[in-house]
Structure formats: C-alpha cells, structure tokens
Design a protein around this motif. Structure first.
Motif, PDB file in Angstrom:
ATOM      1  N   VAL A 103       0.865  -1.179   0.000  1.00  0.00           N
ATOM      2  CA  VAL A 103       0.000   0.000   0.000  1.00  0.00           C
ATOM      3  C   VAL A 103       0.903   1.230   0.000  1.00  0.00           C
ATOM      4  CG1 VAL A 103      -1.824   1.227   1.238  1.00  0.00           C
ATOM      5  CG2 VAL A 103      -1.735  -1.275   1.288  1.00  0.00           C
ATOM      6  N   CYS A 104       0.918   1.934  -1.128  1.00  0.00           N
ATOM      7  CA  CYS A 104       1.895   3.004  -1.333  1.00  0.00           C
ATOM      8  C   CYS A 104       1.223   4.367  -1.441  1.00  0.00           C
ATOM      9  CB  CYS A 104       2.711   2.720  -2.594  1.00  0.00           C
ATOM     10  SG  CYS A 104       3.959   3.976  -2.956  1.00  0.00           S
ATOM     11  N   GLY A 257       7.007   4.591   4.650  1.00  0.00           N
ATOM     12  CA  GLY A 257       7.444   3.348   4.034  1.00  0.00           C
ATOM     13  C   GLY A 257       8.732   3.478   3.255  1.00  0.00           C
ATOM     14  N   VAL A 258       8.859   4.512   2.423  1.00  0.00           N
ATOM     15  CA  VAL A 258      10.067   4.695   1.618  1.00  0.00           C
ATOM     16  C   VAL A 258      11.200   5.274   2.457  1.00  0.00           C
ATOM     17  CG1 VAL A 258      11.044   5.866  -0.388  1.00  0.00           C
ATOM     18  CG2 VAL A 258       8.735   4.938  -0.506  1.00  0.00           C
ATOM     19  N   GLY A 259      10.888   6.289   3.254  1.00  0.00           N
ATOM     20  CA  GLY A 259      11.919   6.911   4.074  1.00  0.00           C
ATOM     21  C   GLY A 259      12.559   5.942   5.049  1.00  0.00           C
ATOM     22  N   VAL A 398       7.244  -3.966   7.635  1.00  0.00           N
ATOM     23  CA  VAL A 398       5.799  -4.088   7.390  1.00  0.00           C
ATOM     24  C   VAL A 398       5.082  -4.058   8.730  1.00  0.00           C
ATOM     25  CG1 VAL A 398       3.954  -5.539   6.463  1.00  0.00           C
ATOM     26  CG2 VAL A 398       6.134  -5.358   5.247  1.00  0.00           C
ATOM     27  N   THR A 399       4.322  -2.992   8.950  1.00  0.00           N
ATOM     28  CA  THR A 399       3.698  -2.806  10.260  1.00  0.00           C
ATOM     29  C   THR A 399       2.200  -3.113  10.278  1.00  0.00           C
ATOM     30  OG1 THR A 399       3.466  -0.446   9.747  1.00  0.00           O
ATOM     31  CG2 THR A 399       5.393  -1.113  11.024  1.00  0.00           C
ATOM     32  N   ARG A 400       1.572  -3.248   9.086  1.00  0.00           N
ATOM     33  CA  ARG A 400       0.148  -3.592   9.036  1.00  0.00           C
ATOM     34  C   ARG A 400      -0.119  -4.512   7.856  1.00  0.00           C
ATOM     35  NH1 ARG A 400      -4.531   0.522  10.944  1.00  0.00           N
ATOM     36  NH2 ARG A 400      -3.539   1.340  12.812  1.00  0.00           N
ATOM     37  N   LYS A 401      -1.080  -5.432   8.051  1.00  0.00           N
ATOM     38  CA  LYS A 401      -1.497  -6.336   6.991  1.00  0.00           C
ATOM     39  C   LYS A 401      -3.019  -6.345   6.908  1.00  0.00           C
ATOM     40  CE  LYS A 401       2.527  -9.213   7.971  1.00  0.00           C
ATOM     41  NZ  LYS A 401       3.012 -10.493   8.536  1.00  0.00           N
ATOM     42  N   LEU A 414      -3.898   4.830   5.443  1.00  0.00           N
ATOM     43  CA  LEU A 414      -2.701   5.513   4.959  1.00  0.00           C
ATOM     44  C   LEU A 414      -2.949   7.018   4.883  1.00  0.00           C
ATOM     45  CD1 LEU A 414       0.186   5.235   3.780  1.00  0.00           C
ATOM     46  CD2 LEU A 414      -0.866   5.038   1.518  1.00  0.00           C
ATOM     47  N   ASN A 415      -4.109   7.387   4.395  1.00  0.00           N
ATOM     48  CA  ASN A 415      -4.449   8.797   4.259  1.00  0.00           C
ATOM     49  C   ASN A 415      -4.550   9.497   5.615  1.00  0.00           C
ATOM     50  OD1 ASN A 415      -5.203  11.113   2.706  1.00  0.00           O
ATOM     51  ND2 ASN A 415      -7.340  10.765   3.256  1.00  0.00           N
ATOM     52  N   LYS A 416      -4.969   8.749   6.626  1.00  0.00           N
ATOM     53  CA  LYS A 416      -5.108   9.316   7.970  1.00  0.00           C
ATOM     54  C   LYS A 416      -3.797   9.298   8.755  1.00  0.00           C
ATOM     55  CE  LYS A 416      -9.965   7.915   8.389  1.00  0.00           C
ATOM     56  NZ  LYS A 416     -10.900   6.973   9.070  1.00  0.00           N
ATOM     57  N   GLY A 417      -2.756   8.728   8.180  1.00  0.00           N
ATOM     58  CA  GLY A 417      -1.474   8.654   8.870  1.00  0.00           C
ATOM     59  C   GLY A 417      -1.396   7.557   9.908  1.00  0.00           C
ATOM     60  N   ASN A 418      -2.254   6.541   9.773  1.00  0.00           N
ATOM     61  CA  ASN A 418      -2.319   5.472  10.769  1.00  0.00           C
ATOM     62  C   ASN A 418      -1.352   4.319  10.506  1.00  0.00           C
ATOM     63  OD1 ASN A 418      -4.353   6.868  12.086  1.00  0.00           O
ATOM     64  ND2 ASN A 418      -6.004   5.773  11.036  1.00  0.00           N
ATOM     65  N   ILE A 419      -0.571   4.416   9.427  1.00  0.00           N
ATOM     66  CA  ILE A 419       0.374   3.344   9.099  1.00  0.00           C
ATOM     67  C   ILE A 419       1.782   3.851   9.353  1.00  0.00           C
ATOM     68  CG2 ILE A 419       1.267   1.871   7.253  1.00  0.00           C
ATOM     69  CD1 ILE A 419      -1.544   1.980   6.007  1.00  0.00           C
ATOM     70  N   LEU A 420       2.494   3.200  10.272  1.00  0.00           N
ATOM     71  CA  LEU A 420       3.816   3.668  10.682  1.00  0.00           C
ATOM     72  C   LEU A 420       4.830   3.590   9.545  1.00  0.00           C
ATOM     73  CD1 LEU A 420       4.582   2.420  14.292  1.00  0.00           C
ATOM     74  CD2 LEU A 420       4.208   4.742  13.490  1.00  0.00           C
ATOM     75  N   SER A 421       4.978   2.424   8.966  1.00  0.00           N
ATOM     76  CA  SER A 421       5.980   2.231   7.924  1.00  0.00           C
ATOM     77  C   SER A 421       5.292   1.813   6.633  1.00  0.00           C
ATOM     78  CB  SER A 421       7.013   1.184   8.367  1.00  0.00           C
ATOM     79  OG  SER A 421       7.993   0.995   7.374  1.00  0.00           O
TER      80      SER A 421
END
Length: 428
Positions: A103-104, A257-259, A398-401, A414-421
C-alpha cells in the motif's frame, strides 16, 4: 521488447451473472460509458454494472475464468472491488497470480487527484506472486529464468529493455514505461488498459518479464511485496543518486514506508550519522530500529539547525526528501554541507514547486538530484539478496497487513497517517 501489436483487443466484464459486451468505451468528457452503437449507460456510484464494464478496459479478454480487482473511479471516492475477465500476457509478458500487494502513497496521490492518471484504473504496484502463464513468443531464456510456478517479486518501474536508456542500463528512465504506462496507464502499445504500473491490487496481473525477479522460498510473499517499490525506490536513491559511501552522514526527511527503507539501506551501506526527521514521535521511535542514530521532531525543533548541530555545524553529506512537499524540499537542500547532495524522492501534488538558494547552489557546489526508483534488471535481484540475508529486515518494515476485502480501508488508514511504515494487502 514488450511492444504489443496486431490483434484488436476485446474487453468484457462480469457482474451479477451478466456479461457486458466488449464494445464498451469510456467517454471521460461527459462521464458516460458509451457502447459501440448509440446506446449509452449513465455512470453513477450505484451503477456497479457500468462500473465493472469500464473497469474491464484495464484487461485483455480471456476465454476462461474471472478475477477481482480494486478499481479507482473518481477522485476521493471509495475504491471498489470489481469482477472482470482475467488478463492475458503477450510476448515478453507474464501472467502472475498475485499473492500480496503493498500500500503506497503514490496510489494515494492518484486516488486523491493530486497526480493526474487515467481512470478508471486498477491501483497497486508492489507485488509478489506466482508465475501462471508466459505470453506467446516469449524467449526461452525468460521461460527458463521464470518457469510456470515460480515465486516472483515485481518492480513498479517496468523497463522495456530496448530503448536508448535501457540499452545503457538506466532502466529507471525507460522511455516506453514513462510514455505508455506512467503517462497513459497502459503497457507498451498505447491502447486503453488503465492500470497503475501492473495494476497489482488484483487477483491476477500481467507484468513484463524485465520487471520480475525470482523470490526464494525463504522469503514470505506478504512482507516481500514492499521490495518492488518502497525498498526499490530507497535503493535507487541511495545507490545511484546519492551514491552513499561508508562513513557518510545521511538525513532522511519523512520516515514512512520509503523513508524508513532509506534508513535501512543507508545503514547497510555503512553510513555513520543517520538522522531521521519526521513530525510523529511514534515513527521516529520506530526509525531507531531501522538504523537511525539520531531523531528530530520537526514540529518541536528546527530540523535544519538540529541536523547542523548533530554534524558539528557542517550539515550532512546526503539529505533525502521522502515526502514531496515544498517545505521539506527546502529543508532537504538547506540540510546538506558544502558539496553535499540533496536527493528528492517524494512525489508532490501536480504542479508543486520547490525553492532553492541559487547563489548557495552555485558557490557551494550543492547537488540537487531527483530519483524515481531503482533499475529493475540490476537492482531487484540485489534487494532480494539483501532481504534473504537479513541485512534488510522486511518483517520490521511491514507494520500492518490487510485482507483483500479490506484493501479500501488500507488506503483510508494511509491517508489518515495510521500506518507507521508500510502496509501490505494479502490477496490470495
């Protein structure tokens, strides 16, 4: 070279037991779906049959089997899972049974309308999967390298292998990829097969063989999906644009994710001071596990001053911008020492402009470099080796599946900033 030619392509879609004819075309000017004759079906969010018909323009017709894919229709509207006929590969292409897709944020830029892209389209461009079928007339070397049943990982930049850039080894600048896939949402024949890269958020996808590498049994499908974009983008930036050397000081602005992948690659290359900059303490804490020796919360501190303080007033050898914002673009340029490199990898809203101090750029030999990704044929196998050896920690990255049915929620999170990496969607 994967140039499609010859036969006319047919499209169809299955929904509620009905099959919609192959003559459907999308007219984006009046937001209607026009049939080959004068009949018109109005498109609306509730018209799922019409939606499936247009979504079918992303794929070749096949005589047997159907599949599901995650389709982007309209800016800031929920994505929908649609059912349509399976894609078929042509020469130099391979049909993949998709196992997982990352998810990018690039997908999110398209979904939010920040980057123009053909729609409707199937999103997703970080995949792992299993080889199902080779396109006709595919060369024997490719078939031997990627036999049916092989486990594979795919890069989001899919090089043709024959253009002027590919012939020099610069897969990341492939003329056909940018002219057809990235500009028009197609593969290499310019016809309307709307898909973001390979359209990986689907149960099956077609990928040019040049963009695939064998995935060993020791690596899991789910976590390994991020090799094709997050890690691939980071490696391209650190190896080719920044040319990180042992002992270099590195700052990474934006550690999603990229950083965060940039942090791991910098550590693998032997960088000394590795500074993570973000505005979320949770991400900065996580950054330490990726190799960050220092962290800077850009809300609580002046990021540029703090980076200079950490580096004895000099600034870093290399700064990487992984957000795609004018403010962080400027921070990146101002964070490097004299003769340093400011590497930009974050995609911005279309038309966004970054500022730079021209006199400092000239007098102090500052290098501002753009980097879109790695080089699939050369770099993707190297990334597989890094992950296989444990030098790059996939499980930590990978922090979420999510399940395929919850893919739409993944982009919402992702849009809400809820995914760490990085998050990954398990498809099959």
């Amino acid at each position: 070279m994967m140039i499609r030619s010859g036969c006319k392509r047919l499209f169809s879609s299955k929904k509620n037991g009905s099959v919609l004819s192959s003559s459907w075309l999308l007219n984006r000017n009046n937001n209607q779906i026009n049939k080959g004759d004068n009949d018109v079906i109005k498109r609306s969010p509730s018209s799922s049959s019409a939606a499936a018909a247009a979504a079918a323009a992303a794929y070749h017709v096949s005589s047997g089997g159907s599949m599901r894919g995650l389709v982007f229709w309209e800016t800031n509207k929920p994505l929908t899972i649609e059912e349509f006929n399976m894609p078929r590969p042509k020469a130099g292409e391979i049909l993949i049974k998709t196992k997982a897709c990352g998810v990018c944020h690039s997908d999110l830029h398209v979904i939010k309308g920040e980057i123009p892209f053909s729609n409707p389209c199937v999103v997703g461009h970080e995949i792992t999967g299993e080889v199902v079928e080779h396109g006709p007339h595919t060369d024997n070397k490719t078939i031997q390298r990627l036999p049916v049943g092989s486990r594979v990982v795919g890069a989001f930049i899919m090089p043709c292998g024959n253009c002027s850039f590919c012939s020099k080894g610069h897969d990341d600048l492939c003329e056909d990829f940018f002219a057809y896939n990235r500009a028009k949402g197609t593969l290499y024949d310019g016809k309307p097969v709307f898909m973001y890269s390979m359209g990986g958020m689907a149960e099956y996808c077609v990928v040019p063989a040049n963009a695939l590498s064998v995935l060993p049994d020791s690596l899991p499908y789910k976590e390994s999906a991020i090799l094709g974009c997050a890690v691939f983008t980071a490696y391209g930036a650190m190896a080719h644009a920044a040319e990180v050397r042992a002992g270099d000081s590195v700052a990474v602005i934006g550690v999603g994710g990229v950083g965060s992948s940039c942090l791991q690659i910098a550590r693998a290359f032997g960088a000394s001071d590795i500074i993570a900059v973000d505005v979320h303490d949770e991400k900065l804490q996580k950054a330490k596990t990726f190799g960050a020796t220092h962290t800077v919360n850009a809300i609580q501190e002046d990021a540029i001053e703090k980076i200079r303080e950490i580096t004895g007033g000099m600034g870093v050898d290399i700064a990487v911008e992984a957000l795609g914002k004018p403010q962080t673009f400027l921070q990146c340029v101002q964070s490097v020492k004299d003769g340093g490199k400011a590497v930009m990898i974050g995609l911005a809203q279309s038309g966004a402009v970054g500022e730079v101090d021209i006199n400092r750029l000239v007098r102090r030999k500052i290098q501002v470099i753009g980097s879109y990704g790695g080089r699939a044929r050369q770099d993707l196998p190297k990334l597989v080796k890094l992950a296989e050896s444990g030098i790059f920690n996939l499980a930590n990255a990978v922090t979420r599946k999510y399940k395929f049915e919850d893919a739409n929620k993944a982009y919402e999170d992702l849009n809400k900033g809820n995914i760490l990496s990085r998050a990954v969607v398990e498809i099959m």
